[in-house]
Design an enzyme around this catalytic site. Structure first.
Site, PDB file in Angstrom:
ATOM      1  N   THR A  70       0.846  -1.204   0.000  1.00  0.00           N
ATOM      2  CA  THR A  70       0.000   0.000   0.000  1.00  0.00           C
ATOM      3  C   THR A  70       0.879   1.251   0.000  1.00  0.00           C
ATOM      4  OG1 THR A  70      -1.812  -1.108   1.134  1.00  0.00           O
ATOM      5  CG2 THR A  70      -1.750   1.289   1.303  1.00  0.00           C
ATOM      6  N   GLN A 178       0.643  -9.832  -5.665  1.00  0.00           N
ATOM      7  CA  GLN A 178       0.196 -11.231  -5.712  1.00  0.00           C
ATOM      8  C   GLN A 178       1.083 -12.100  -6.597  1.00  0.00           C
ATOM      9  OE1 GLN A 178      -1.982 -12.517  -3.748  1.00  0.00           O
ATOM     10  NE2 GLN A 178      -3.058 -10.725  -2.968  1.00  0.00           N
ATOM     11  N   SER A 198       4.487  -6.735  -1.034  1.00  0.00           N
ATOM     12  CA  SER A 198       4.456  -6.855   0.427  1.00  0.00           C
ATOM     13  C   SER A 198       5.028  -8.199   0.829  1.00  0.00           C
ATOM     14  CB  SER A 198       2.999  -6.863   0.929  1.00  0.00           C
ATOM     15  OG  SER A 198       2.532  -5.577   1.171  1.00  0.00           O
ATOM     16  N   CYS A 323      -8.524  -7.134   1.885  1.00  0.00           N
ATOM     17  CA  CYS A 323      -7.677  -5.955   1.973  1.00  0.00           C
ATOM     18  C   CYS A 323      -8.543  -4.710   2.081  1.00  0.00           C
ATOM     19  CB  CYS A 323      -6.799  -5.829   0.743  1.00  0.00           C
ATOM     20  SG  CYS A 323      -6.163  -7.392   0.201  1.00  0.00           S
TER      21      CYS A 323
HETATM   22  N1  PMP Z   1      -1.937  -4.786  -4.144  1.00  0.00           N
HETATM   23  C1  PMP Z   1      -2.479  -6.007  -4.216  1.00  0.00           C
HETATM   24  C2  PMP Z   1      -2.702  -6.634  -5.562  1.00  0.00           C
HETATM   25  C3  PMP Z   1      -2.821  -6.697  -3.053  1.00  0.00           C
HETATM   26  O1  PMP Z   1      -3.352  -7.911  -3.128  1.00  0.00           O
HETATM   27  C4  PMP Z   1      -2.585  -6.070  -1.810  1.00  0.00           C
HETATM   28  C5  PMP Z   1      -2.961  -6.760  -0.518  1.00  0.00           C
HETATM   29  N2  PMP Z   1      -4.228  -7.300  -0.514  1.00  0.00           N
HETATM   30  C6  PMP Z   1      -2.015  -4.797  -1.797  1.00  0.00           C
HETATM   31  C7  PMP Z   1      -1.711  -4.191  -2.979  1.00  0.00           C
HETATM   32  C8  PMP Z   1      -1.768  -4.070  -0.509  1.00  0.00           C
HETATM   33  O2  PMP Z   1      -0.876  -4.760   0.287  1.00  0.00           O
HETATM   34  P1  PMP Z   1      -0.708  -4.377   1.840  1.00  0.00           P
HETATM   35  O3  PMP Z   1      -2.074  -4.469   2.444  1.00  0.00           O
HETATM   36  O4  PMP Z   1       0.216  -5.420   2.357  1.00  0.00           O
HETATM   37  O5  PMP Z   1      -0.140  -3.019   1.899  1.00  0.00           O
END
Ligand code: PMP
Length: 380
Positions: A70, A178, A198, A323
């Site tokens: 994020t 992903q 992440s 998310c």
């Molecule tokens: N991009 C994608 C494609 C995700 O799947 C996610 C997590 N669901 C994120 C961004 C954000 O990751 P995080 O919540 O670890 O910051």
């Protein structure tokens, strides 16, 4: 039985051990000039180099440690928009991006940026011709994800990147949250300028992620301060978290190929089971998508009820995107793929990982058909 690995994965023991050991031994501030500081700094830099090498990113790329995808997406998009505003104000993205990209884009479009949001085809991917048509001389940034977190659709990053590079001066950002650790990424041979991920999606720790970017790019930072991370992300760097992320990535990539093949067969098993249940529709194809993610709409049962029913049997899946904080909203991704609000409101996501077992898949496949039938019956 956990089937929500796209939301997060458990940290591996080895990763936790690295985190603990580095915190005990190399806890000094890596920006300090004394010996403990320089030792911590060399471990930090070693982790950075290792991550770049594992992603096939040679000397052309640098790695900025962040708190996760994020933050990395925010830094990439706002950073490029801020830095290259003089070159143009047009940004392209797609309808199925994660909210950490889509909402940054709408935030920028409330300022003086113009936004084009590309549609996706029934497979959930961006059509290169549509991208070509959308490019303009003032396009400064294109942000498209590699693997979709709800459906597992896989964009052809190489092909889309070539379209961008041959038709514009825009920089290409890829949200690879992903795909890192699961797909073979060779950044050196790619048209990708910025890539985000992440660590907790590949058995690393939460609170760790990175933005990989071409050396020549400058970014307006989100966080100002002491100028750490080449001025792009101020604040004392977390040596232990960086080392743990490098470890998690190395371990995931070591078992990547065998896990991929195994999980592919699990996805086929689950898809075949779902296909046999009346009133279920898979959202997106089974082949040519990520084997780790499967999305399906189930009519006649509320997805929360199905999630709850499975949960009572110790099986954990997800609805919409974990998310997102919206718990009952329709999925913007399924809506974009299918054009059906009903399907978007009734979708479930089953996600797998390298540690999913055949026994767990069998249990899921045995539980789903009678459970759906009984929940539908109760509703009548
Ligand atoms: N991009 C994608 C494609 C995700 O799947 C996610 C997590 N669901 C994120 C961004 C954000 O990751 P995080 O919540 O670890 O910051």
């Amino acid at each position: 039985m956990y089937f929500d690995y796209a939301a997060t994965t458990p940290p591996k023991d080895e990763v936790l051990k690295t985190f603990d050991a580095v915190n005990r031994t190399f806890w000094a501030n890596p920006h300090a000039l004394h010996r403990p500081g320089t030792r911590a700094d060399s471990l930090l830099e070693q982790s950075r180099k290792q991550i770049l090498a594992l992603l096939g990113a040679g000397n052309d790329y640098t790695c900025v440690f962040t708190s996760g995808a994020t933050e990395a997406n925010n830094l990439a998009l706002k950073g490029i928009a801020g830095q290259y505003r003089a070159r143009g104000n047009h940004i392209i993205t797609s309808e199925v991006e994660h909210l950490s990209v889509l909402s940054v884009c709408s935030f920028l479009s409330m300022g003086d940026f113009e936004l084009t949001v590309l549609p996706v085809n029934a497979g959930g991917t961006v059509d290169p011709d549509k991208l070509q048509e959308a490019l303009r001389p003032d396009t400064i940034l294109v942000s498209l994800m590699h693997v979709n977190n709800e459906t597992g659709s896989v964009n052809d990053i190489m092909q889309l990147g070539e379209v961008i590079k041959s038709g514009s001066n825009a920089v290409f950002h890829v949200d690879a949250a992903q795909s890192v650790g699961k797909f073979d990424l060779s950044l050196d041979e790619s048209p990708v300028d910025l890539l985000t991920f992440s660590a907790h999606k590949f058995f690393g720790l939460k609170g760790a992620g990175a933005l990989i970017l071409k050396n020549r790019l400058q970014l307006t930072p989100l966080i100002h301060g002491g100028g750490q991370e080449s001025g792009m992300r101020s604040g004392t760097a977390d040596t232990a978290r960086a080392a743990a992320m490098a470890k998690a990535l190395r371990l995931s990539l070591e078992e990547r190929e065998s896990a991929f093949v195994r999980v592919q067969s699990y996805k086929k098993n689950i898809a075949a089971t779902l296909n046999e249940i009346e009133g279920t529709e898979l959202n997106g194809p089974v082949e040519q998508t990520s084997p780790f993610i499967l999305n399906c709409s189930v009519s006649g049962v509320r997805p929360e009820t199905l999630l709850q029913g499975l949960s009572e049997k110790g099986i954990y899946i997800s609805t919409v995107s974990a998310c997102s904080s919206q718990k009952t909203a329709a999925s913007h991704v399924v809506l974009a793929l299918t054009g059906s609000r009903e399907r978007a409101q009734s979708s479930i996501r089953i996600s797998l990982s390298a540690v999913t077992t055949q026994e767990e898949v069998d249990a899921l496949c045995e539980t789903l058909p009678p459970l759906i039938e009984s929940l539908r019956f109760k509703r009548k």
